[in-house]
Design a protein around this motif. Sequence first.
Motif, PDB file in Angstrom:
ATOM      1  N   SER A  76      -7.681  14.466   1.728  1.00 35.53           N
ATOM      2  CA  SER A  76      -6.250  14.557   2.594  1.00 35.53           C
ATOM      3  C   SER A  76      -5.649  15.562   3.330  1.00 35.53           C
ATOM      4  O   SER A  76      -6.531  16.401   3.050  1.00 35.53           O
ATOM      5  CB  SER A  76      -5.385  13.792   1.634  1.00 35.53           C
ATOM      6  N   PHE A  81      -0.210  13.469  -0.538  1.00 33.89           N
ATOM      7  CA  PHE A  81      -1.615  13.468  -1.204  1.00 33.89           C
ATOM      8  C   PHE A  81      -2.719  14.292  -1.153  1.00 33.89           C
ATOM      9  O   PHE A  81      -2.959  14.847   0.390  1.00 33.89           O
ATOM     10  CB  PHE A  81      -1.742  11.786  -0.740  1.00 33.89           C
ATOM     11  N   LYS A  82      -2.815  14.411  -2.523  1.00 28.95           N
ATOM     12  CA  LYS A  82      -4.133  15.166  -2.683  1.00 28.95           C
ATOM     13  C   LYS A  82      -5.148  14.820  -3.019  1.00 28.95           C
ATOM     14  O   LYS A  82      -5.015  12.962  -3.351  1.00 28.95           O
ATOM     15  CB  LYS A  82      -3.954  16.274  -3.536  1.00 28.95           C
ATOM     16  N   ASP A  85      -5.837  11.725  -6.574  1.00 30.09           N
ATOM     17  CA  ASP A  85      -4.613  10.732  -6.682  1.00 30.09           C
ATOM     18  C   ASP A  85      -5.292   9.999  -6.514  1.00 30.09           C
ATOM     19  O   ASP A  85      -6.072   9.081  -5.849  1.00 30.09           O
ATOM     20  CB  ASP A  85      -3.487  11.443  -4.912  1.00 30.09           C
ATOM     21  N   GLU A  86      -4.312   9.370  -7.489  1.00 34.23           N
ATOM     22  CA  GLU A  86      -4.885   7.596  -7.843  1.00 34.23           C
ATOM     23  C   GLU A  86      -3.782   6.615  -6.961  1.00 34.23           C
ATOM     24  O   GLU A  86      -2.284   6.458  -7.062  1.00 34.23           O
ATOM     25  CB  GLU A  86      -4.828   6.725  -8.990  1.00 34.23           C
ATOM     26  N   VAL A  87      -4.273   5.288  -5.937  1.00 30.23           N
ATOM     27  CA  VAL A  87      -3.251   4.766  -4.961  1.00 30.23           C
ATOM     28  C   VAL A  87      -3.784   4.176  -4.709  1.00 30.23           C
ATOM     29  O   VAL A  87      -4.449   2.852  -5.418  1.00 30.23           O
ATOM     30  CB  VAL A  87      -3.578   5.947  -3.878  1.00 30.23           C
ATOM     31  N   ILE A 115       1.420   5.880  -4.508  1.00 29.83           N
ATOM     32  CA  ILE A 115       0.807   6.183  -5.512  1.00 29.83           C
ATOM     33  C   ILE A 115       1.314   5.500  -6.441  1.00 29.83           C
ATOM     34  O   ILE A 115       2.000   3.983  -6.747  1.00 29.83           O
ATOM     35  CB  ILE A 115       1.819   7.704  -6.203  1.00 29.83           C
ATOM     36  N   LYS A 118       1.600   5.015 -13.247  1.00 28.42           N
ATOM     37  CA  LYS A 118       0.532   5.236 -14.275  1.00 28.42           C
ATOM     38  C   LYS A 118      -0.140   3.943 -14.890  1.00 28.42           C
ATOM     39  O   LYS A 118      -0.345   3.426 -15.933  1.00 28.42           O
ATOM     40  CB  LYS A 118       1.233   6.617 -14.942  1.00 28.42           C
TER      41      LYS A 118
END
Length: 330
Positions: A76, A81-82, A85-87, A115, A118
């Motif tokens: 990214s 965002f890094k 990350d779950e997207v 994102i 969770k």
Amino acid sequence: MNKEFKALRISEENGEYIRKIENRKISDLPEGEVLVRVKYSSLNYKDALSVSGNKGVTRKYPHTPGIDAAGIVEASTSEKFKQGDEVIVTSYDLGMNTDGGFAEYIRVPESWVVILPKELSFRDAMIYGTAGFTAALSVYKLLASGQTPEMGPVVVTGALGGVGSIAISILSSLGFEVIAATFESTGDEDVLHELGASTRISKEVTDDQSGRPLLRPQWAGAIDVIGGNTLHTLLKACKPLGTVTCCGNVGSGDLPMSVYPFILNGISLVGIDSQNCPMHLRQKVWDRLAAEWNVYKQKDQVIESSLEDLDTYIDLMLQKKSKGRVIVKL
């Protein structure tokens, strides 16, 4: 990084559209700030149209369809965002004119990325996908318009499809009496009951051919995926002050009708644009799908396909014989 990955590619050859699994490279992907390794995608009607060469969906080929994707950020250049990350990426131009989720990698603008809440797994996110998001957005807009369970039953068309089945589950969990409208007049009663529908009606009931501008009120509101005369019938048979949402045109994109349902009965017609829904509302709806609206009753019956086996399910969708949800495991 220029690794190879698998993708379903659609090519135009002598007027025919050929489906083939191909090896591609990261450098083949369009520009964008976020590179995502796709874990799951899902099959939607727009994907089937793209595969079949519908130029209203996809203008140029070769192309990779898939308007839904859930996965892990691999690289990214965005501050939002890094890596890791779950997207979720759904709608916008993904899978239409930008290579989509029927591939092990996508690269997209940061403004398309949500994102992953969770509470949701990648798999569950794609069980919902654009269809689930559209269903939830339809319910959200229905509630925002003032629709309540006390007003009476709500009709959901395409009740056995992706949008319809999820909409029924959400509405019933909120206390609404739900009428399921299907093309078939019998069969699948157990499935509809499990989803939360209390009554089933056939296509004929929601496809009035009398030509009358208004009908005897039969329902208090509706969520429609069909369009055309079905939408017309839902509007003219709706109780006063009810709301009808429209999110599809499987039957027809035309709506020839009088204004009487609107000016005599105060009916509201609300359009649902899940493709370009603003990000603040998109995140809010996804958060509800992950929490209090995470009520879809058919998760255990979802069909999970590989890229290689997806052809069969695409053909069923084009023949309007698909039921429930098909997700794609990459």
